[in-house]
Design an enzyme around this catalytic site. Sequence first.
Site, mmCIF file in Angstrom:
data_model
loop_
_atom_site.group_PDB
_atom_site.id
_atom_site.type_symbol
_atom_site.label_atom_id
_atom_site.label_comp_id
_atom_site.label_asym_id
_atom_site.label_seq_id
_atom_site.Cartn_x
_atom_site.Cartn_y
_atom_site.Cartn_z
ATOM 1 N N LYS A 126 0.838 -1.207 0.000
ATOM 2 C CA LYS A 126 0.000 0.000 0.000
ATOM 3 C C LYS A 126 0.870 1.252 0.000
ATOM 4 C CE LYS A 126 -3.697 -2.529 2.205
ATOM 5 N NZ LYS A 126 -4.327 -2.980 3.439
ATOM 6 N N GLN A 148 -4.347 -1.935 9.650
ATOM 7 C CA GLN A 148 -4.230 -3.242 9.002
ATOM 8 C C GLN A 148 -4.780 -4.347 9.911
ATOM 9 O OE1 GLN A 148 -3.111 -3.748 5.762
ATOM 10 N NE2 GLN A 148 -3.804 -5.838 6.089
ATOM 11 N N ASP A 185 -11.080 2.500 4.166
ATOM 12 C CA ASP A 185 -11.352 1.064 4.019
ATOM 13 C C ASP A 185 -12.859 0.803 3.889
ATOM 14 O OD1 ASP A 185 -9.197 -0.629 3.780
ATOM 15 O OD2 ASP A 185 -8.792 -0.727 5.940
#
Length: 282
Positions: free
Chosen positions: A47, A91, A114
């Site tokens: 990412k 994460q 997200d």
Amino acid sequence: MILNGRKVAKEVLIGLKEKIQKSVEKPTLAVIIVGSNPSSISYVNRKVVKCEEVGINSMLIELAEDVSEKKLLSIIEDLNNKKDVDGILVQLPLPKHINPLKVTETISYKKDVDGFHPINMGKLLLGYTDGFIPCTPLGIKTLLDNFDIPLAKKHVVIVGRSNIVGKPLAAMLIQRKTNATITIAHSYTQDLKSITKTADILVASVGRPNFITADMVKDGSVVIDVGINKIVGTNHISKIVGDVDFENVSKKASFITPVPGGVGPMTIASLMQNTFKSFQER
Ligand SMILES: NC(=O)c1ccc[n+]([C@@H]2O[C@H](COP(=O)([O-])OP(=O)(O)OC[C@H]3O[C@@H](n4cnc5c(N)ncnc54)[C@H](OP(=O)(O)O)[C@@H]3O)[C@@H](O)[C@H]2O)c1
């Protein structure tokens, strides 16, 4: 035909890069990683690299495995209050002593790139277009659109009901704008094969290598493989495979995503798109 996610993701990222280059300020994505799970480190690194490629500033925050939940939540609160941070991502998975739902709810829904916050999930279900859509479902939709694969009147069968893939994908495709008919299957579904065989578009998000076999697939259907499974080959070298028996299913499918190189790159591209969307609304 192969649905080449790597190629489509690259095009998406080139488009984004051009837009970002035109603006004086740059978007910023804060990425928090807790502990040293090798898969998580590899996802996070990917990412960060993509951010650099498109011109998004990344802020990598690495925390020890035993960081307290309180400390993590206070770091998120600080990032929520920073005007120049557009996206916040934690994460997953998190260590057992940290409640992932609390973490998701603490991230400002306006920086939730997200798309996991209950407000964004609710907006998606209600058909609002101003929220963030989770990256994997968004990436799948972009990929299908890119290949002009129609969804209206089609039967989409999604195997897997996770909060990050199955449920939000169903919520997205069932909207009036899309007009697909959706079936979601899970581990309690009876006679799965009889259902998957009726799919015009079959999405597998199960986490089991080669779970979808050719006899479960209708001729000419579109097959989307979300799975990422590490297996050790006969040569003792580990490799990544999806949830679909690609070799045999690809002979029946009209379109199919490979693993790797299908849904994975589209997921990261969607994260970049969501971060840019947040930046535009700063
Ligand atoms: N490519 C990407 O960008 C990306 C993104 C996210 C995830 N993934 C990968 O996708 C896979 C799935 O992840 P996920 O987070 O969506 O799901 P998950 O949370 O791992 O859950 C798996 C789902 O599969 C269902 N399932 C398990 N066995 C089944 C069976 N025998 N028959 C029917 N359904 C069954 C489970 O049903 P129950 O709910 O009943 O347990 C559950 O809903 C993993 O390999 C993950 O690494 C890839």
